[in-house]
Design a protein around this motif. Structure first.
Motif, PDB file in Angstrom:
ATOM      1  N   ASN A  21      54.473  42.023  41.082  1.00 24.26           N
ATOM      2  CA  ASN A  21      53.876  41.668  39.789  1.00 24.26           C
ATOM      3  C   ASN A  21      54.738  42.138  38.626  1.00 24.26           C
ATOM      4  O   ASN A  21      54.854  41.451  37.608  1.00 24.26           O
ATOM      5  CB  ASN A  21      52.473  42.264  39.682  1.00 24.26           C
ATOM      6  CG  ASN A  21      51.463  41.505  40.531  1.00 24.26           C
ATOM      7  OD1 ASN A  21      51.466  40.280  40.569  1.00 24.26           O
ATOM      8  ND2 ASN A  21      50.599  42.227  41.225  1.00 24.26           N
ATOM      9  N   ALA A  22      55.355  43.305  38.763  1.00 22.84           N
ATOM     10  CA  ALA A  22      56.239  43.796  37.709  1.00 22.84           C
ATOM     11  C   ALA A  22      57.455  42.887  37.551  1.00 22.84           C
ATOM     12  O   ALA A  22      57.905  42.603  36.423  1.00 22.84           O
ATOM     13  CB  ALA A  22      56.677  45.224  38.033  1.00 22.84           C
ATOM     14  N   LYS A  24      57.507  39.678  38.261  1.00 24.42           N
ATOM     15  CA  LYS A  24      57.009  38.464  37.615  1.00 24.42           C
ATOM     16  C   LYS A  24      56.925  38.653  36.104  1.00 24.42           C
ATOM     17  O   LYS A  24      57.296  37.764  35.331  1.00 24.42           O
ATOM     18  CB  LYS A  24      55.634  38.102  38.170  1.00 24.42           C
ATOM     19  CG  LYS A  24      55.004  36.903  37.451  1.00 24.42           C
ATOM     20  CD  LYS A  24      53.542  36.722  37.813  1.00 24.42           C
ATOM     21  CE  LYS A  24      52.937  35.589  36.984  1.00 24.42           C
ATOM     22  NZ  LYS A  24      51.495  35.392  37.283  1.00 24.42           N
ATOM     23  N   GLN A  25      56.445  39.822  35.683  1.00 23.20           N
ATOM     24  CA  GLN A  25      56.331  40.092  34.248  1.00 23.20           C
ATOM     25  C   GLN A  25      57.710  40.082  33.589  1.00 23.20           C
ATOM     26  O   GLN A  25      57.874  39.536  32.493  1.00 23.20           O
ATOM     27  CB  GLN A  25      55.648  41.439  34.021  1.00 23.20           C
ATOM     28  CG  GLN A  25      55.399  41.736  32.546  1.00 23.20           C
ATOM     29  CD  GLN A  25      54.615  43.022  32.348  1.00 23.20           C
ATOM     30  OE1 GLN A  25      54.263  43.691  33.319  1.00 23.20           O
ATOM     31  NE2 GLN A  25      54.326  43.364  31.114  1.00 23.20           N
ATOM     32  N   CYS A  27      60.248  38.344  34.544  1.00 21.19           N
ATOM     33  CA  CYS A  27      60.691  36.951  34.481  1.00 21.19           C
ATOM     34  C   CYS A  27      60.222  36.275  33.195  1.00 21.19           C
ATOM     35  O   CYS A  27      60.929  35.442  32.617  1.00 21.19           O
ATOM     36  CB  CYS A  27      60.144  36.159  35.676  1.00 21.19           C
ATOM     37  SG  CYS A  27      60.848  36.602  37.273  1.00 21.19           S
ATOM     38  N   GLY A  28      59.020  36.643  32.750  1.00 22.25           N
ATOM     39  CA  GLY A  28      58.442  36.013  31.576  1.00 22.25           C
ATOM     40  C   GLY A  28      59.170  36.301  30.278  1.00 22.25           C
ATOM     41  O   GLY A  28      58.954  35.622  29.274  1.00 22.25           O
ATOM     42  N   TYR A  29      60.056  37.287  30.264  1.00 25.73           N
ATOM     43  CA  TYR A  29      60.799  37.629  29.055  1.00 25.73           C
ATOM     44  C   TYR A  29      62.025  36.750  28.843  1.00 25.73           C
ATOM     45  O   TYR A  29      62.679  36.838  27.801  1.00 25.73           O
ATOM     46  CB  TYR A  29      61.247  39.088  29.114  1.00 25.73           C
ATOM     47  CG  TYR A  29      60.121  40.092  29.162  1.00 25.73           C
ATOM     48  CD1 TYR A  29      58.909  39.837  28.521  1.00 25.73           C
ATOM     49  CD2 TYR A  29      60.267  41.295  29.842  1.00 25.73           C
ATOM     50  CE1 TYR A  29      57.870  40.765  28.563  1.00 25.73           C
ATOM     51  CE2 TYR A  29      59.234  42.228  29.886  1.00 25.73           C
ATOM     52  CZ  TYR A  29      58.046  41.954  29.245  1.00 25.73           C
ATOM     53  OH  TYR A  29      57.036  42.876  29.295  1.00 25.73           O
ATOM     54  N   SER A  48      58.734  34.214  40.198  1.00 30.11           N
ATOM     55  CA  SER A  48      57.585  34.165  39.285  1.00 30.11           C
ATOM     56  C   SER A  48      56.267  33.911  39.997  1.00 30.11           C
ATOM     57  O   SER A  48      55.216  33.826  39.356  1.00 30.11           O
ATOM     58  CB  SER A  48      57.816  33.073  38.234  1.00 30.11           C
ATOM     59  OG  SER A  48      58.034  31.819  38.872  1.00 30.11           O
TER      60      SER A  48
END
Length: 261
Positions: A21-22, A24-25, A27-29, A48
């Motif tokens: 999950n970290a 994935k987070q 990746c969002g940046y 992701s």
């Protein structure tokens, strides 16, 4: 499009859900695509999608890679490298050389082979023809017996081509000119016609084995040759831009293969 890669070993707890999950987070940046490869299992998915990542059953001491493609891939690579250096064992990253890689190869069981071997690596602009490439290999591996080894390479090629359909050539022989296995790896900046129906090759992986083989050597080489047949696996090597990436992947495959562990 820019592509960067980070290759690493998982630590004792593998890749737990909180870490997926970290990632994935993170990746969002960025405005890039992130692909997670579990090289030990021969599987991959989008980073992701943490549930898909967890479904790969990522365990301790498995070799993984994150490929990043996008306009901000270089920045993303630096950020992910810093994160993974704290939560995994870093093997290589696109934006800087890992000077500790040789120590990792020598000490970590994920890369440990139960026999002595010689690793030889160099990059090359390109050869005029296949014969020139074989001559160069013979001279590097057996400088005092180049003609003998070259003749053995040529005899092997006369039986059947060692070019694979995926732009990799795997010249290999058993020879009295060596007393331990020699693995020579040469990425080519110019594709080379291997005089076969296959596409021109961009990577040479040469194996010269001693006449006296034991089971450990045979098993390691069998794992490698089977692994190389897969186009995706070969592409991972073709995309590798650093020696430590190539060496780490090849040693890990020979030591473990894609076995479900």
């Amino acid at each position: 499009m820019i592509t960067t890669r980070i290759t690493f070993l998982l630590k004792d707890k593998g890749l737990p859900a909180w870490q997926a999950n970290a990632l994935k987070q993170l990746c969002g940046y960025f405005r890039s695509i992130f692909i997670f490869y579990n090289l030990s299992r021969g599987k991959h998915t989008l980073l992701s999608q943490p549930l898909n990542v967890l479904s790969l059953n990522n365990s301790a001491e498995q070799l993984c890679q994150i490929a990043i493609e996008g306009l901000d891939a270089e920045l993303a690579c630096m950020v992910f490298t810093e994160y993974l250096s704290e939560h995994a064992i870093l093997l290589s990253t696109s934006h800087r050389q890992n000077h500790a890689a040789e120590q990792l190869f020598a000490s970590h069981p994920a890369f440990s082979l139960p026999f002595a071997y010689r690793w030889d690596y160099t990059s090359h602009v390109g050869f005029a023809d296949k014969r020139s490439a074989l001559d160069y290999l013979a001279a590097r591996i057996a400088p005092g017996q180049t003609d003998k080894l070259l003749a053995q390479f040529c005899q092997r090629e006369d039986i059947s081509t060692t070019a694979l359909p995926n732009r990799v050539a795997l010249p290999h022989v058993m020879s009295e000119v060596v007393d331990i296995p020699v693995l020579t790896v040469i990425p080519l900046s110019q594709p080379l016609d291997w005089q076969s129906v296959c596409a021109p090759v961009s990577l040479l992986i040469c194996l010269v084995l001693p006449q006296s083989l034991n089971r450990d050597i045979v098993m390691a080489m069998t794992r490698l040759t089977r692994w190389l047949i897969d186009d995706l696996n070969a592409q991972l090597l073709l995309d590798a831009k650093r020696e430590e990436t190539l060496k780490g992947i090849l040693l890990h495959v020979m030591a473990n293969g894609n076995e479900e562990r």
